[in-house]
Enzyme design. Structure first.
Site, PDB file in Angstrom:
ATOM      1  N   GLN A 101      36.827  28.579  44.312  1.00 47.66           N
ATOM      2  CA  GLN A 101      37.574  29.778  43.935  1.00 47.66           C
ATOM      3  C   GLN A 101      36.606  30.926  43.682  1.00 47.66           C
ATOM      4  OE1 GLN A 101      40.804  28.551  40.849  1.00 47.66           O
ATOM      5  NE2 GLN A 101      39.297  26.926  40.874  1.00 47.66           N
ATOM      6  N   ASN A 102      35.328  30.612  43.679  1.00 48.68           N
ATOM      7  CA  ASN A 102      34.338  31.624  43.305  1.00 48.68           C
ATOM      8  C   ASN A 102      34.117  32.634  44.423  1.00 48.68           C
ATOM      9  OD1 ASN A 102      34.166  30.213  40.979  1.00 48.68           O
ATOM     10  ND2 ASN A 102      32.235  29.189  41.476  1.00 48.68           N
ATOM     11  N   HIS A 119      39.290  32.626  47.213  1.00 45.85           N
ATOM     12  CA  HIS A 119      39.553  33.937  46.616  1.00 45.85           C
ATOM     13  C   HIS A 119      38.636  35.033  47.151  1.00 45.85           C
ATOM     14  CE1 HIS A 119      41.548  31.755  42.954  1.00 45.85           C
ATOM     15  NE2 HIS A 119      42.344  31.827  44.001  1.00 45.85           N
ATOM     16  N   THR A 191      36.518  24.703  36.464  1.00 44.67           N
ATOM     17  CA  THR A 191      37.698  25.575  36.593  1.00 44.67           C
ATOM     18  C   THR A 191      38.701  25.248  35.497  1.00 44.67           C
ATOM     19  OG1 THR A 191      39.529  26.304  38.005  1.00 44.67           O
ATOM     20  CG2 THR A 191      38.771  24.046  38.337  1.00 44.67           C
TER      21      THR A 191
HETATM   22  C1  BJW Z   1      31.999  25.163  32.744  1.00 46.36           C
HETATM   23  C2  BJW Z   1      30.783  25.608  32.345  1.00 46.36           C
HETATM   24  C3  BJW Z   1      29.693  24.903  32.809  1.00 46.36           C
HETATM   25  C4  BJW Z   1      32.174  26.892  31.448  1.00 46.36           C
HETATM   26  N1  BJW Z   1      29.870  23.857  33.609  1.00 46.36           N
HETATM   27  N2  BJW Z   1      32.164  24.117  33.547  1.00 46.36           N
HETATM   28  C5  BJW Z   1      53.469  31.548  37.562  1.00 46.36           C
HETATM   29  C6  BJW Z   1      53.268  30.253  37.997  1.00 46.36           C
HETATM   30  C7  BJW Z   1      52.436  29.985  39.068  1.00 46.36           C
HETATM   31  C8  BJW Z   1      51.788  31.007  39.724  1.00 46.36           C
HETATM   32  C9  BJW Z   1      51.986  32.282  39.287  1.00 46.36           C
HETATM   33  C10 BJW Z   1      52.803  32.547  38.222  1.00 46.36           C
HETATM   34  N3  BJW Z   1      52.783  33.896  38.025  1.00 46.36           N
HETATM   35  C11 BJW Z   1      51.953  34.461  38.922  1.00 46.36           C
HETATM   36  C12 BJW Z   1      51.491  33.489  39.708  1.00 46.36           C
HETATM   37  C13 BJW Z   1      50.557  33.662  40.833  1.00 46.36           C
HETATM   38  C14 BJW Z   1      49.141  33.917  40.389  1.00 46.36           C
HETATM   39  C15 BJW Z   1      48.725  32.961  39.274  1.00 46.36           C
HETATM   40  O1  BJW Z   1      48.309  31.836  39.505  1.00 46.36           O
HETATM   41  N4  BJW Z   1      48.791  33.404  38.029  1.00 46.36           N
HETATM   42  C16 BJW Z   1      48.500  32.515  36.901  1.00 46.36           C
HETATM   43  C17 BJW Z   1      47.409  33.146  36.048  1.00 46.36           C
HETATM   44  C18 BJW Z   1      49.777  32.273  36.168  1.00 46.36           C
HETATM   45  N5  BJW Z   1      48.362  33.682  41.575  1.00 46.36           N
HETATM   46  C19 BJW Z   1      48.162  34.635  42.479  1.00 46.36           C
HETATM   47  O2  BJW Z   1      48.571  35.778  42.339  1.00 46.36           O
HETATM   48  C20 BJW Z   1      47.427  34.220  43.723  1.00 46.36           C
HETATM   49  N6  BJW Z   1      48.168  34.587  44.874  1.00 46.36           N
HETATM   50  C21 BJW Z   1      49.358  34.068  45.124  1.00 46.36           C
HETATM   51  O3  BJW Z   1      49.910  33.271  44.374  1.00 46.36           O
HETATM   52  O4  BJW Z   1      49.903  34.517  46.302  1.00 46.36           O
HETATM   53  C22 BJW Z   1      51.284  34.194  46.532  1.00 46.36           C
HETATM   54  C23 BJW Z   1      52.112  35.320  45.972  1.00 46.36           C
HETATM   55  C24 BJW Z   1      51.933  36.589  46.465  1.00 46.36           C
HETATM   56  C25 BJW Z   1      52.718  37.611  45.989  1.00 46.36           C
HETATM   57  C26 BJW Z   1      53.645  37.365  44.977  1.00 46.36           C
HETATM   58  C27 BJW Z   1      53.771  36.089  44.461  1.00 46.36           C
HETATM   59  C28 BJW Z   1      53.000  35.059  44.973  1.00 46.36           C
HETATM   60  C29 BJW Z   1      46.098  34.971  43.824  1.00 46.36           C
HETATM   61  C30 BJW Z   1      45.146  34.554  42.764  1.00 46.36           C
HETATM   62  C31 BJW Z   1      43.881  35.391  42.855  1.00 46.36           C
HETATM   63  C32 BJW Z   1      42.917  35.067  41.722  1.00 46.36           C
HETATM   64  N7  BJW Z   1      41.895  36.057  41.691  1.00 46.36           N
HETATM   65  C33 BJW Z   1      40.834  35.915  40.712  1.00 46.36           C
HETATM   66  C34 BJW Z   1      39.939  37.189  40.759  1.00 46.36           C
HETATM   67  C35 BJW Z   1      39.058  37.175  41.991  1.00 46.36           C
HETATM   68  C36 BJW Z   1      38.314  38.461  42.125  1.00 46.36           C
HETATM   69  C37 BJW Z   1      37.312  38.686  41.029  1.00 46.36           C
HETATM   70  O5  BJW Z   1      36.376  37.874  40.854  1.00 46.36           O
HETATM   71  O6  BJW Z   1      37.443  39.695  40.333  1.00 46.36           O
HETATM   72  O7  BJW Z   1      40.090  34.729  40.978  1.00 46.36           O
HETATM   73  S1  BJW Z   1      41.425  35.696  39.038  1.00 46.36           S
HETATM   74  C38 BJW Z   1      40.146  34.587  38.571  1.00 46.36           C
HETATM   75  O8  BJW Z   1      40.723  33.314  38.216  1.00 46.36           O
HETATM   76  C39 BJW Z   1      39.299  34.358  39.830  1.00 46.36           C
HETATM   77  C40 BJW Z   1      39.056  32.877  39.767  1.00 46.36           C
HETATM   78  O9  BJW Z   1      38.729  32.381  41.052  1.00 46.36           O
HETATM   79  C41 BJW Z   1      40.344  32.350  39.212  1.00 46.36           C
HETATM   80  C42 BJW Z   1      40.235  30.983  38.578  1.00 46.36           C
HETATM   81  O10 BJW Z   1      39.418  31.030  37.434  1.00 46.36           O
HETATM   82  P1  BJW Z   1      38.395  29.848  37.157  1.00 46.36           P
HETATM   83  O11 BJW Z   1      37.394  29.803  38.228  1.00 46.36           O
HETATM   84  O12 BJW Z   1      39.133  28.613  36.852  1.00 46.36           O
HETATM   85  O13 BJW Z   1      37.627  30.401  35.842  1.00 46.36           O
HETATM   86  P2  BJW Z   1      38.055  30.306  34.306  1.00 46.36           P
HETATM   87  O14 BJW Z   1      37.269  31.319  33.583  1.00 46.36           O
HETATM   88  O15 BJW Z   1      39.515  30.332  34.157  1.00 46.36           O
HETATM   89  O16 BJW Z   1      37.574  28.839  33.887  1.00 46.36           O
HETATM   90  C43 BJW Z   1      36.188  28.536  33.777  1.00 46.36           C
HETATM   91  C44 BJW Z   1      36.065  27.073  33.456  1.00 46.36           C
HETATM   92  O17 BJW Z   1      34.686  26.747  33.508  1.00 46.36           O
HETATM   93  C45 BJW Z   1      36.558  26.678  32.061  1.00 46.36           C
HETATM   94  O18 BJW Z   1      37.375  25.521  32.153  1.00 46.36           O
HETATM   95  C46 BJW Z   1      35.276  26.346  31.302  1.00 46.36           C
HETATM   96  O19 BJW Z   1      35.448  25.292  30.349  1.00 46.36           O
HETATM   97  C47 BJW Z   1      34.393  25.898  32.416  1.00 46.36           C
HETATM   98  N8  BJW Z   1      32.996  26.037  32.169  1.00 46.36           N
HETATM   99  N9  BJW Z   1      31.011  26.729  31.515  1.00 46.36           N
HETATM  100  C48 BJW Z   1      31.177  23.517  33.955  1.00 46.36           C
HETATM  101  N10 BJW Z   1      28.470  25.287  32.425  1.00 46.36           N
END
Ligand code: BJW
Length: 250
Positions: A101-102, A119, A191
């Site tokens: 996802q990065n 992403h 994640t």
């Molecule tokens: C360690 C560590 C170490 C710390 N070692 N581990 C309701 C239900 C379901 C879905 C939705 C909903 N409402 C809305 C939605 C859709 C929405 C969504 O999922 N929202 C939820 C938040 C509810 N999704 C979307 O919009 C996606 N598109 C989509 O669904 O299209 C269909 C659609 C279109 C139109 C209308 C409706 C539907 C698109 C998602 C895009 C995400 N974009 C981002 C930003 C990217 C650009 C940028 O970088 O600025 O992507 S958001 C951000 O979150 C980024 C990441 O890839 C993503 C995931 O985050 P990640 O990687 O999990 O990071 P963290 O910080 O959350 O977690 C870090 C983890 O690391 C933690 O667990 C720590 O413990 C751990 N950690 N140190 C190992 N050393």
């Protein structure tokens, strides 16, 4: 850190195809902030709705572009950590597909060749109107607002990432699903498992018979459904796993 869990080691040894599904925690120890960690996460300091949505881009492109240029500049200054390199090295023992996802390129710079980006990529930029690629160098904006460059068609040049409400690149997502359906083991690393549809991939893997193992110092939304959990940071857990697998440690 605890030693490599025996059940995880056994699962890795038994697997022919491994998917490593990664999130921001994978790159945290390279110096890139996660999104949702308390205090250090990007969203604890910045308002996601003002920066990572198409609506934010429409409302204030200069604010959004300056923020992304700062992150693009920051990315150029960091290096893959031992976890990224260990995943690449694991690929010399087994078939390993990375599904990330990065938006960074640290898996590639760490040596992984089979990487799916769900992403997008911070290094890439394209026109928000004609959608054609338009490379822009990463420079430190040194200001809160920076007007994005203009395409010949008149559109604005935006970062090549997927914002909330935007669709994931269809080909990359299809490849990720295919990998999830055909792996024996999915390692879920760093994640929170909150953002869909990416967060549904471990479930796809399980439904197709794979073992799902989580490596994360903290509990996540995916922990309960995981078959195995190792509470450890990526940059030490993955090299430790590789070392044992390589037979250089017991
Ligand atoms: C360690 C560590 C170490 C710390 N070692 N581990 C309701 C239900 C379901 C879905 C939705 C909903 N409402 C809305 C939605 C859709 C929405 C969504 O999922 N929202 C939820 C938040 C509810 N999704 C979307 O919009 C996606 N598109 C989509 O669904 O299209 C269909 C659609 C279109 C139109 C209308 C409706 C539907 C698109 C998602 C895009 C995400 N974009 C981002 C930003 C990217 C650009 C940028 O970088 O600025 O992507 S958001 C951000 O979150 C980024 C990441 O890839 C993503 C995931 O985050 P990640 O990687 O999990 O990071 P963290 O910080 O959350 O977690 C870090 C983890 O690391 C933690 O667990 C720590 O413990 C751990 N950690 N140190 C190992 N050393």
């Amino acid at each position: 850190m605890s030693s490599v869990p025996a059940d995880l080691l056994a699962a890795v040894r038994a697997a022919e195809r491994i998917v490593v599904f990664t999130g921001a925690g994978m790159s945290a120890e390279s110096g890139l902030p996660t999104f949702r960690d308390e205090e250090t996460g990007l969203w604890s300091r910045y308002d996601v709705s003002r920066l990572a949505t198409p609506e934010a881009w429409d409302a204030d492109p200069a604010l959004v572009w300056a923020w992304y240029q700062r992150r693009r500049f920051q990315l150029a200054a960091v290096e893959p950590n031992p976890g990224h390199r260990a995943i690449a090295a694991l690929g010399r023992h087994r078939r390993v597909d990375v599904v990330t996802q990065n938006v960074d390129d640290l898996h590639e710079r760490g040596g992984s060749e089979r990487v799916v980006h769900l992403h997008g990529r911070l290094a890439e930029t394209f026109c928000d109107t004609c959608r054609l690629p338009y490379p822009v160098p990463a420079v430190d904006p040194q200001t809160e607002h920076l007007e994005p460059e203009r395409c010949v068609c008149g559109g604005r040049i935006r970062p090549g990432v997927v914002w909330f409400g935007e669709h994931l690149p269809a080909d990359e997502f299809a490849r990720a699903v295919d990998h999830a359906e055909n792996c024996d083991l999915m390692l879920v690393v760093g994640t929170s498992g909150i953002v869909y549809p990416a967060a549904g991939l471990p479930q796809v893997a399980r439904e197709h018979g794979a073992t799902v193992a989580e490596i994360n110092p903290n509990r996540t939304d995916l922990s309960e459904a995981a078959d195995l959990v190792w509470r450890a940071p990526a940059s030490t857990a993955l090299p430790a796993l590789l070392e044992v697998l390589s037979g250089t440690a017991s």
